[in-house]
Design a protein around this motif. Structure first.
Motif, PDB file in Angstrom:
ATOM      1  N   ARG A 131     -10.772  -6.670 -11.474  1.00  0.00           N
ATOM      2  CA  ARG A 131     -11.508  -6.194 -12.820  1.00  0.00           C
ATOM      3  C   ARG A 131     -10.705  -5.566 -13.340  1.00  0.00           C
ATOM      4  NH1 ARG A 131     -14.250  -5.143  -8.268  1.00  0.00           N
ATOM      5  NH2 ARG A 131     -13.340  -3.069  -7.858  1.00  0.00           N
ATOM      6  N   VAL A 132     -10.865  -5.629 -14.870  1.00  0.00           N
ATOM      7  CA  VAL A 132     -10.161  -5.004 -16.117  1.00  0.00           C
ATOM      8  C   VAL A 132     -10.058  -3.605 -15.787  1.00  0.00           C
ATOM      9  CG1 VAL A 132      -9.926  -4.850 -18.395  1.00  0.00           C
ATOM     10  CG2 VAL A 132     -10.418  -7.230 -17.476  1.00  0.00           C
ATOM     11  N   ASN A 133     -11.071  -2.988 -15.552  1.00  0.00           N
ATOM     12  CA  ASN A 133     -10.951  -1.552 -15.601  1.00  0.00           C
ATOM     13  C   ASN A 133     -10.849  -0.931 -14.419  1.00  0.00           C
ATOM     14  OD1 ASN A 133     -11.482  -1.390 -18.490  1.00  0.00           O
ATOM     15  ND2 ASN A 133     -13.924  -1.640 -17.986  1.00  0.00           N
ATOM     16  N   GLY A 134      -9.613  -0.261 -14.156  1.00  0.00           N
ATOM     17  CA  GLY A 134      -9.314   0.234 -12.715  1.00  0.00           C
ATOM     18  C   GLY A 134      -8.829  -0.405 -11.720  1.00  0.00           C
ATOM     19  N   GLY A 135      -8.809  -1.840 -11.985  1.00  0.00           N
ATOM     20  CA  GLY A 135      -8.507  -2.892 -10.830  1.00  0.00           C
ATOM     21  C   GLY A 135      -6.943  -2.849 -10.797  1.00  0.00           C
ATOM     22  N   PRO A 136      -6.437  -3.403  -9.635  1.00  0.00           N
ATOM     23  CA  PRO A 136      -4.834  -3.914  -9.778  1.00  0.00           C
ATOM     24  C   PRO A 136      -4.697  -4.835 -10.938  1.00  0.00           C
ATOM     25  CG  PRO A 136      -5.859  -4.798  -7.905  1.00  0.00           C
ATOM     26  CD  PRO A 136      -7.015  -3.981  -8.520  1.00  0.00           C
ATOM     27  N   GLN A 137      -3.386  -4.443 -11.491  1.00  0.00           N
ATOM     28  CA  GLN A 137      -2.920  -5.614 -12.556  1.00  0.00           C
ATOM     29  C   GLN A 137      -1.906  -6.545 -12.168  1.00  0.00           C
ATOM     30  OE1 GLN A 137      -5.357  -5.873 -15.275  1.00  0.00           O
ATOM     31  NE2 GLN A 137      -6.471  -4.441 -13.880  1.00  0.00           N
ATOM     32  N   ALA A 138      -1.391  -6.173 -10.994  1.00  0.00           N
ATOM     33  CA  ALA A 138      -0.083  -7.130 -10.601  1.00  0.00           C
ATOM     34  C   ALA A 138      -0.170  -7.305  -9.061  1.00  0.00           C
ATOM     35  CB  ALA A 138       0.989  -6.432 -11.095  1.00  0.00           C
ATOM     36  N   LEU A 139       0.663  -8.316  -8.488  1.00  0.00           N
ATOM     37  CA  LEU A 139       0.460  -8.631  -7.051  1.00  0.00           C
ATOM     38  C   LEU A 139       0.758  -7.242  -6.318  1.00  0.00           C
ATOM     39  CD1 LEU A 139       1.692 -12.123  -6.527  1.00  0.00           C
ATOM     40  CD2 LEU A 139      -0.379 -11.463  -6.072  1.00  0.00           C
ATOM     41  N   GLY A 140       1.949  -6.679  -6.898  1.00  0.00           N
ATOM     42  CA  GLY A 140       2.503  -5.498  -5.994  1.00  0.00           C
ATOM     43  C   GLY A 140       1.594  -4.394  -5.935  1.00  0.00           C
ATOM     44  N   GLU A 141       0.497  -4.339  -6.736  1.00  0.00           N
ATOM     45  CA  GLU A 141      -0.600  -3.369  -6.732  1.00  0.00           C
ATOM     46  C   GLU A 141      -1.472  -3.548  -5.797  1.00  0.00           C
ATOM     47  OE1 GLU A 141      -1.913  -2.217 -10.613  1.00  0.00           O
ATOM     48  OE2 GLU A 141       0.005  -2.566 -11.666  1.00  0.00           O
ATOM     49  N   LEU A 165       1.238 -13.824  -1.716  1.00  0.00           N
ATOM     50  CA  LEU A 165       1.462 -12.704  -1.291  1.00  0.00           C
ATOM     51  C   LEU A 165       2.668 -12.385  -0.316  1.00  0.00           C
ATOM     52  CD1 LEU A 165      -2.227 -11.650  -0.194  1.00  0.00           C
ATOM     53  CD2 LEU A 165      -0.711 -10.876  -2.304  1.00  0.00           C
ATOM     54  N   LEU A 166       3.054 -13.690   0.478  1.00  0.00           N
ATOM     55  CA  LEU A 166       4.003 -13.778   1.268  1.00  0.00           C
ATOM     56  C   LEU A 166       5.261 -13.614   0.540  1.00  0.00           C
ATOM     57  CD1 LEU A 166       3.152 -15.987   4.103  1.00  0.00           C
ATOM     58  CD2 LEU A 166       3.214 -13.380   4.179  1.00  0.00           C
ATOM     59  N   ASN A 167       5.240 -14.380  -0.931  1.00  0.00           N
ATOM     60  CA  ASN A 167       6.384 -14.799  -1.526  1.00  0.00           C
ATOM     61  C   ASN A 167       6.758 -13.199  -2.528  1.00  0.00           C
ATOM     62  OD1 ASN A 167       6.756 -17.373  -0.609  1.00  0.00           O
ATOM     63  ND2 ASN A 167       5.471 -18.041  -2.311  1.00  0.00           N
ATOM     64  N   ALA A 168       5.672 -12.495  -2.537  1.00  0.00           N
ATOM     65  CA  ALA A 168       5.919 -11.162  -3.186  1.00  0.00           C
ATOM     66  C   ALA A 168       6.269 -10.258  -2.229  1.00  0.00           C
ATOM     67  CB  ALA A 168       4.566 -10.934  -4.104  1.00  0.00           C
ATOM     68  N   LYS A 169       6.570 -10.569  -1.057  1.00  0.00           N
ATOM     69  CA  LYS A 169       6.942  -9.460  -0.141  1.00  0.00           C
ATOM     70  C   LYS A 169       6.154  -8.464   0.230  1.00  0.00           C
ATOM     71  CE  LYS A 169      11.129 -11.372  -0.877  1.00  0.00           C
ATOM     72  NZ  LYS A 169      11.439 -12.233   0.255  1.00  0.00           N
ATOM     73  N   ASP A 175      -0.246  -4.858   4.589  1.00  0.00           N
ATOM     74  CA  ASP A 175      -0.293  -4.151   3.404  1.00  0.00           C
ATOM     75  C   ASP A 175      -1.471  -4.224   2.754  1.00  0.00           C
ATOM     76  OD1 ASP A 175       2.363  -3.691   3.651  1.00  0.00           O
ATOM     77  OD2 ASP A 175       2.913  -5.734   2.653  1.00  0.00           O
ATOM     78  N   LEU A 176      -2.440  -5.205   3.138  1.00  0.00           N
ATOM     79  CA  LEU A 176      -3.741  -5.154   2.410  1.00  0.00           C
ATOM     80  C   LEU A 176      -4.589  -4.197   3.472  1.00  0.00           C
ATOM     81  CD1 LEU A 176      -4.633  -8.976   1.711  1.00  0.00           C
ATOM     82  CD2 LEU A 176      -3.606  -7.020   0.224  1.00  0.00           C
ATOM     83  N   ASP A 177      -5.481  -3.124   2.733  1.00  0.00           N
ATOM     84  CA  ASP A 177      -6.311  -2.375   3.393  1.00  0.00           C
ATOM     85  C   ASP A 177      -7.423  -3.216   4.143  1.00  0.00           C
ATOM     86  OD1 ASP A 177      -7.430   0.209   4.042  1.00  0.00           O
ATOM     87  OD2 ASP A 177      -9.004  -0.554   2.690  1.00  0.00           O
ATOM     88  N   ARG A 178      -8.014  -4.239   3.582  1.00  0.00           N
ATOM     89  CA  ARG A 178      -9.141  -4.844   4.063  1.00  0.00           C
ATOM     90  C   ARG A 178      -9.130  -6.379   3.551  1.00  0.00           C
ATOM     91  NH1 ARG A 178     -14.931  -4.811   2.791  1.00  0.00           N
ATOM     92  NH2 ARG A 178     -14.404  -3.846   1.092  1.00  0.00           N
ATOM     93  N   VAL A 179      -9.477  -7.171   4.386  1.00  0.00           N
ATOM     94  CA  VAL A 179      -9.674  -8.814   4.019  1.00  0.00           C
ATOM     95  C   VAL A 179     -11.091  -8.866   4.277  1.00  0.00           C
ATOM     96  CG1 VAL A 179      -8.981 -10.917   4.776  1.00  0.00           C
ATOM     97  CG2 VAL A 179      -7.231  -9.106   4.550  1.00  0.00           C
ATOM     98  N   ARG A 180     -11.526  -9.807   3.517  1.00  0.00           N
ATOM     99  CA  ARG A 180     -13.020 -10.403   3.535  1.00  0.00           C
ATOM    100  C   ARG A 180     -12.630 -11.995   3.708  1.00  0.00           C
ATOM    101  NH1 ARG A 180     -18.094  -8.611   0.430  1.00  0.00           N
ATOM    102  NH2 ARG A 180     -18.779  -9.932   2.061  1.00  0.00           N
ATOM    103  N   ILE A 181     -13.060 -12.666   4.434  1.00  0.00           N
ATOM    104  CA  ILE A 181     -13.029 -14.047   4.302  1.00  0.00           C
ATOM    105  C   ILE A 181     -14.586 -14.746   4.128  1.00  0.00           C
ATOM    106  CG2 ILE A 181     -12.369 -16.312   5.376  1.00  0.00           C
ATOM    107  CD1 ILE A 181     -10.163 -14.363   5.211  1.00  0.00           C
ATOM    108  N   VAL A 182     -14.804 -15.029   2.809  1.00  0.00           N
ATOM    109  CA  VAL A 182     -16.216 -15.219   2.298  1.00  0.00           C
ATOM    110  C   VAL A 182     -16.616 -16.800   2.347  1.00  0.00           C
ATOM    111  CG1 VAL A 182     -16.390 -12.988   1.316  1.00  0.00           C
ATOM    112  CG2 VAL A 182     -15.586 -15.050   0.132  1.00  0.00           C
ATOM    113  N   GLY A 183     -15.683 -17.577   2.808  1.00  0.00           N
ATOM    114  CA  GLY A 183     -16.225 -19.138   2.751  1.00  0.00           C
ATOM    115  C   GLY A 183     -16.035 -19.972   1.485  1.00  0.00           C
TER     116      GLY A 183
END
Length: 312
Positions: A131-141, A165-169, A175-183
């Motif tokens: 999201r533009v407002n309040g969301g992460p703005q780069a992979l590192g974030e 993600l792996l290539n960005a270390k 490192d991810l707080d939560r993952v959703r696999i939504v199909g």
């Protein structure tokens, strides 16, 4: 809550006759005249029958109008189901993602048939959106954030973004707080727009389609990372089809763009995007970049992400 369809199917290979003309597992004869070939499509439009079929129906109708080949089109309920259909002989032609093609090819079930060409190129991109407002703005974030992915067999909504993600270390398990696999791509962007995750992984084609359909406001969503160019999702044919049927299919796809009476709007591809033509000589070797990322995203990593997604 996860939206995963797990397909448990046994693959049976075509039987071979000792003499006389050989037939495929689905009973395809040596010629396509009078035959109806079975087409199966990955659920690229969120698994909906109407949306995905609408993207490709005009193309297959155009081919039927200019050849002796007829088609029956259905949409699978998962990416893996398409591989099983090709390997069991219940499908003759399929629209697949690049990773699914490589999986089916490795099992000896699929040959490359055609790849759409747009503006002289046969490529598309995966992206990670926020999201533009309040969301992460780069992979590192994304560290400590939640991300929605599509089908685990999808190149652009799972395999490639995880490799990014792996290539960005970033270790997606740690490192991810939560993952959703939504199909699906559609479910991934929906999870983002409804505030259920901080970021979503999907193709740029799927994002554009969601914007065009009015389900997403482009001004509210930012593309925070883009993949390298990926080979367009291909149309493949079952390996056990007879050589004559394969040749007829190749000829039909190669000539459809210049065939009499075929309108430009009939030439569409992934996400309903217009294509100039279908390339039936696209080098299989160009899918090597996808294979490299599939090697990065190991079965163990995928299983770990599925486990992570299962946790509340």
């Amino acid at each position: 809550m996860r939206f995963i369809t797990v397909v448990l199917a046994l693959c049976c290979l075509a039987g071979c006759l000792d003499s006389g003309p050989k037939q495929s597992a689905a009973g395809a004869a040596e010629q396509t005249t009078g035959q109806t070939l079975q087409v199966i499509l990955i659920p690229a439009d969120g698994g909906t029958e109407d949306g995905t079929r609408a993207d490709f129906q005009p193309l297959f109708e155009a081919i039927s109008q200019n050849s002796s080949i007829k088609f029956n089109i259905r949409v699978a309920q998962s990416y893996n189901a398409v591989v099983e259909a090709l390997c069991s002989g219940s499908a003759d032609v399929a629209f697949v993602g690049p990773a699914i093609f490589l999986q089916a090819q490795k099992r000896g079930c699929a040959d490359l048939l055609a790849v759409g060409v747009e503006h002289g190129k046969s490529e598309y991109f995966a992206g990670i959106f926020a999201r533009v407002n309040g969301g992460p703005q780069a992979l590192g974030e994304l560290k400590g954030k939640s991300v929605a992915f599509g089908d685990v067999n999808s190149a652009s909504s799972f395999i490639v973004p995880v490799a990014m993600l792996l290539n960005a270390k970033l270790d997606p398990l740690k490192d991810l707080d939560r993952v959703r696999i939504v199909g699906s791509h559609a479910n991934a962007i929906s999870a983002l727009t409804h505030g259920q995750v901080d970021a979503a992984a999907l193709s740029l084609v799927s994002f554009d389609k969601a914007v065009n359909q009015g389900s997403v406001k482009a001004s509210e969503i930012a593309l925070i990372a883009t993949s390298v160019a990926l080979p367009n999702p291909p149309i493949v044919m079952r390996s056990t089809l007879s050589p004559n049927v394969k040749a007829d299919l190749k000829a039909a796809f190669k000539s459809v763009a210049s065939a009499s009476g075929v309108r430009a709007e009939s030439l569409v591809g992934y996400g309903g995007k217009p294509v100039e033509r279908y390339d039936t000589e696209f080098p299989t070797e160009k899918f090597a970049s996808i294979q490299a990322m599939m090697d990065q995203v190991t079965p163990q990593l995928t299983a770990g992400l599925l486990d992570k997604a299962a946790k509340p």
